[in-house]
Every structure is written in C-alpha cells, then in structure tokens.
Design a protein around this motif. Structure first.
Motif, short mmCIF file in Angstrom:
data_model
loop_
_atom_site.label_atom_id
_atom_site.label_comp_id
_atom_site.label_asym_id
_atom_site.label_seq_id
_atom_site.Cartn_x
_atom_site.Cartn_y
_atom_site.Cartn_z
N GLU A 77 0.84 -1.19 0.00
CA GLU A 77 0.00 0.00 0.00
C GLU A 77 0.88 1.24 0.00
OE1 GLU A 77 0.06 1.80 3.09
OE2 GLU A 77 1.45 0.32 3.87
N PRO A 78 0.32 2.42 -0.30
CA PRO A 78 1.14 3.62 -0.52
C PRO A 78 2.12 3.96 0.59
CG PRO A 78 -1.11 4.02 -1.23
CD PRO A 78 -1.11 2.68 -0.56
N THR A 79 1.67 3.90 1.85
CA THR A 79 2.58 4.24 2.95
C THR A 79 3.75 3.27 3.01
OG1 THR A 79 0.75 5.18 4.24
CG2 THR A 79 2.78 4.65 5.43
N GLY A 80 3.48 1.99 2.78
CA GLY A 80 4.56 1.00 2.74
C GLY A 80 5.53 1.26 1.62
N ARG A 81 5.00 1.69 0.47
CA ARG A 81 5.89 2.00 -0.67
C ARG A 81 6.69 3.27 -0.41
NH1 ARG A 81 1.27 0.02 -3.42
NH2 ARG A 81 0.52 2.12 -3.94
N ILE A 82 6.10 4.22 0.32
CA ILE A 82 6.87 5.40 0.72
C ILE A 82 8.01 4.99 1.64
CG2 ILE A 82 6.80 7.56 2.03
CD1 ILE A 82 3.95 7.98 0.97
N HIS A 83 7.73 4.04 2.55
CA HIS A 83 8.79 3.50 3.41
C HIS A 83 9.91 2.91 2.56
CE1 HIS A 83 6.54 2.81 7.50
NE2 HIS A 83 6.39 4.04 7.04
N ASP A 84 9.55 2.16 1.52
CA ASP A 84 10.56 1.53 0.67
C ASP A 84 11.43 2.58 -0.01
OD1 ASP A 84 9.58 -0.96 1.32
OD2 ASP A 84 8.36 -1.16 -0.49
N LEU B 15 -1.14 13.90 5.52
CA LEU B 15 -1.63 13.94 4.14
C LEU B 15 -2.96 13.21 4.03
CD1 LEU B 15 1.69 13.17 2.19
CD2 LEU B 15 0.58 15.39 2.53
N THR B 16 -3.08 12.08 4.73
CA THR B 16 -4.33 11.33 4.70
C THR B 16 -5.46 12.11 5.36
OG1 THR B 16 -3.07 9.26 4.80
CG2 THR B 16 -5.40 9.14 5.32
N ALA B 17 -5.13 12.83 6.44
CA ALA B 17 -6.15 13.64 7.11
C ALA B 17 -6.65 14.75 6.20
CB ALA B 17 -5.57 14.23 8.40
N ARG B 18 -5.76 15.35 5.42
CA ARG B 18 -6.16 16.39 4.48
C ARG B 18 -7.08 15.84 3.40
NH1 ARG B 18 -1.89 20.63 2.38
NH2 ARG B 18 -3.90 21.55 1.85
N ARG B 19 -6.84 14.57 3.04
CA ARG B 19 -7.65 13.93 2.01
C ARG B 19 -9.10 13.83 2.45
NH1 ARG B 19 -6.21 7.85 1.48
NH2 ARG B 19 -7.29 7.94 3.48
N ASP C 16 17.80 4.77 14.86
CA ASP C 16 17.77 5.79 13.81
C ASP C 16 16.74 5.48 12.72
OD1 ASP C 16 19.79 7.29 14.99
OD2 ASP C 16 21.37 6.13 14.03
N ARG C 17 16.70 4.24 12.28
CA ARG C 17 15.78 3.87 11.21
C ARG C 17 14.33 3.95 11.68
NH1 ARG C 17 17.90 0.75 6.89
NH2 ARG C 17 16.08 -0.61 6.87
N ALA C 18 14.06 3.50 12.91
CA ALA C 18 12.70 3.54 13.44
C ALA C 18 12.23 4.99 13.59
CB ALA C 18 12.63 2.82 14.78
N GLN C 19 13.11 5.85 14.07
CA GLN C 19 12.75 7.26 14.21
C GLN C 19 12.52 7.89 12.84
OE1 GLN C 19 15.71 10.35 15.20
NE2 GLN C 19 14.47 10.79 17.01
N PHE C 20 13.34 7.53 11.88
CA PHE C 20 13.20 8.04 10.52
C PHE C 20 11.83 7.66 9.94
CE2 PHE C 20 13.95 7.10 5.90
CZ PHE C 20 14.15 8.41 5.47
N LEU C 21 11.45 6.40 10.08
CA LEU C 21 10.15 5.95 9.56
C LEU C 21 8.99 6.57 10.33
CD1 LEU C 21 10.82 2.18 8.78
CD2 LEU C 21 10.66 4.09 7.18
N ALA C 22 9.18 6.84 11.61
CA ALA C 22 8.13 7.49 12.39
C ALA C 22 7.83 8.88 11.83
CB ALA C 22 8.54 7.59 13.86
N GLY C 23 8.86 9.57 11.38
CA GLY C 23 8.65 10.87 10.75
C GLY C 23 7.87 10.75 9.46
N ILE C 24 8.19 9.72 8.67
CA ILE C 24 7.44 9.45 7.43
C ILE C 24 5.97 9.25 7.74
CG2 ILE C 24 7.11 7.82 5.53
CD1 ILE C 24 9.61 9.39 5.13
N ASP C 25 5.69 8.44 8.78
CA ASP C 25 4.31 8.13 9.13
C ASP C 25 3.55 9.37 9.61
OD1 ASP C 25 4.71 5.50 8.45
OD2 ASP C 25 5.12 4.83 10.49
N LEU C 26 4.23 10.26 10.32
CA LEU C 26 3.59 11.51 10.75
C LEU C 26 3.17 12.35 9.54
CD1 LEU C 26 5.83 12.62 13.77
CD2 LEU C 26 3.39 12.02 13.85
#
Length: 232
Positions: free
Chosen positions: A83-90, A226-230, A211-221
């Motif tokens: 799904e999109p968020t997972g692909r953004i993670h990739d 973006l999803t809330a704006r949708r 570091d990686r977990a914190q990085f992905l947490a920022g992506i999720d925020l």
C-alpha cells in the motif's frame, strides 16, 4: 653499462564501458571522497589511459552526476510495499541506506537538486515519491507541496543521520555510538530547567533511539497528515 627497463602498466584486456567507469568512480568516492576522484586515480583503477575515460565522460562534473544517478536509481529499484505508505517506506529507506553507505552522496544530492532541478536525479526522486502521494488520494492541488515535504524530510533526515555517523567515526575506531549518545544525554539533562525545559524532558527518549525507526516514524507523521487532508 646496462640500461634499466621500465615495466609497462597493465592494460585492460577488453574495451572500457561507461558503466565500468561509473562503478569505478563510485568505488573511489566511497574510499577517498570527492577530492580523491581524479582521472589519474580512475585510470589506475581501470588500468587504462585518461583518453579512454574522456571518450565516455567529458569531465569530473559529468562523472559525479552519473555516479549519483546510478546510486539513486539502484536505491529506488526495490519498491514492493502493498500500500502507498509501505511503498513510501521503501523509497525512503532505499535513499536512507544509500546515503549511509555512500558518505559523498548527501552533498551531491543537495548540489544537484539545487543547481539542476530538472535533472535526472531530482526528477527520479520526485517521481518515486510523487506516485505514492498520488496513490494516497491527496488532493491534486497539494501534490507538489506534499511531495516536496516528503522529499525534503527524507533527504534531510538521511543526510543528518549520515553526518552523525561520520562524526562518531571521526572520533576513532574505538568510539561506541551508544556511549557517545549517553554523554550527549547527560549534557542535555544538565541544561537550565528554565531555559530548556523541553530538551531536559525528552533527553532520554529523544537521544536513545533507533535511527531507522525514528526516521520511519517521521514518514508516518507526514503520511498521516496527508491522509487527514484527504478526508477534510
């Protein structure tokens, strides 16, 4: 009197390709940095003359662009999320790991995105992120802003992580990252409670992290916003 004979340098058994030049340049950049990437050093590594290299690339600037493009394309090639968020993670982790592996990459990305926003490196990254923003059903009027926000966060956070690692390495091979971060935490805890109440409060949770977990947490925020704006 005997004359000395010089040993001729070994020559390549097969024709040189642009791909081989780029891969050799990346190897030099990884080990010697941008200053170590010279056509003389490249010629020695490839067992050829500078003329053979100039046949494929016009100069160091073109070579740096090509090396950056090569690494970025490889970093973005493994996008398999369901799904999109997972692909953004990739996409994000591909760039995060590439910047961590190649210390020269972050400044090159900054330079190329700033000086050549229509270049292949910029458009490749923007496209990879933008497709996932589109898949999140973000309003079309926000596509550019949303993609730019994600792109700047990904490259900025990944670049800062690489800089932090470089700093720890510069302190010597015996430097322990956890011990270094503990020393920083101790300093934060000693800050004035009147001037820095927040920094003192988060000293433990903010500095002792993956570091990686914190990085992905920022992506999720960002993705959550973006999803809330949708749905507005």
């Amino acid at each position: 009197m005997t004359s000395r004979t010089r040993k001729k340098p070994e020559r390549r058994p097969s024709p040189l390709t642009r791909e081989q030049i780029i891969e050799a340049a990346i190897g030099l950049l990884d080990t010697a940095g941008e200053s170590g990437l010279t056509f003389r050093a490249l010629s020695e590594r490839l067992a050829t003359g500078p003329g053979a290299i100039y046949w494929h690339v016009a100069g160091k600037g073109e070579l740096l662009v090509a090396a950056t493009d090569h690494v970025v394309v490889a970093a973005l090639s493994e996008v398999a999320g369901a799904e999109p968020t997972g692909r953004i993670h990739d996409v994000a982790l591909g760039l995060f790991d590439a910047i961590e592996r190649h210390p020269w990459l972050a400044p090159q990305l900054t330079a190329q995105i700033s000086h050549n926003p229509a270049g292949s490196v910029t458009t490749c990254i923007f496209e990879a992120i933008g497709r996932q923003v589109y898949a999140l059903d973000v309003p079309a009027s926000s596509w550019f802003t949303a993609t730019s926000a994600l792109m700047h966060y990904i490259l900025g956070a990944a670049g800062q992580n690489a800089a932090n690692l470089a700093l720890v390495r510069s302190l010597g091979p015996d430097t322990d990252r956890d011990a270094y971060m503990d020393s920083v935490t101790a300093i934060w805890k000693q800050l004035s409670p009147q001037e820095f109440p927040f920094a003192r409060a988060v000293a433990d949770q903010g500095l002792d992290h993956d570091d990686r977990a914190q990085f992905l947490a920022g992506i999720d925020l960002i993705a959550a916003g973006l999803t809330a704006r949708r749905t507005d």
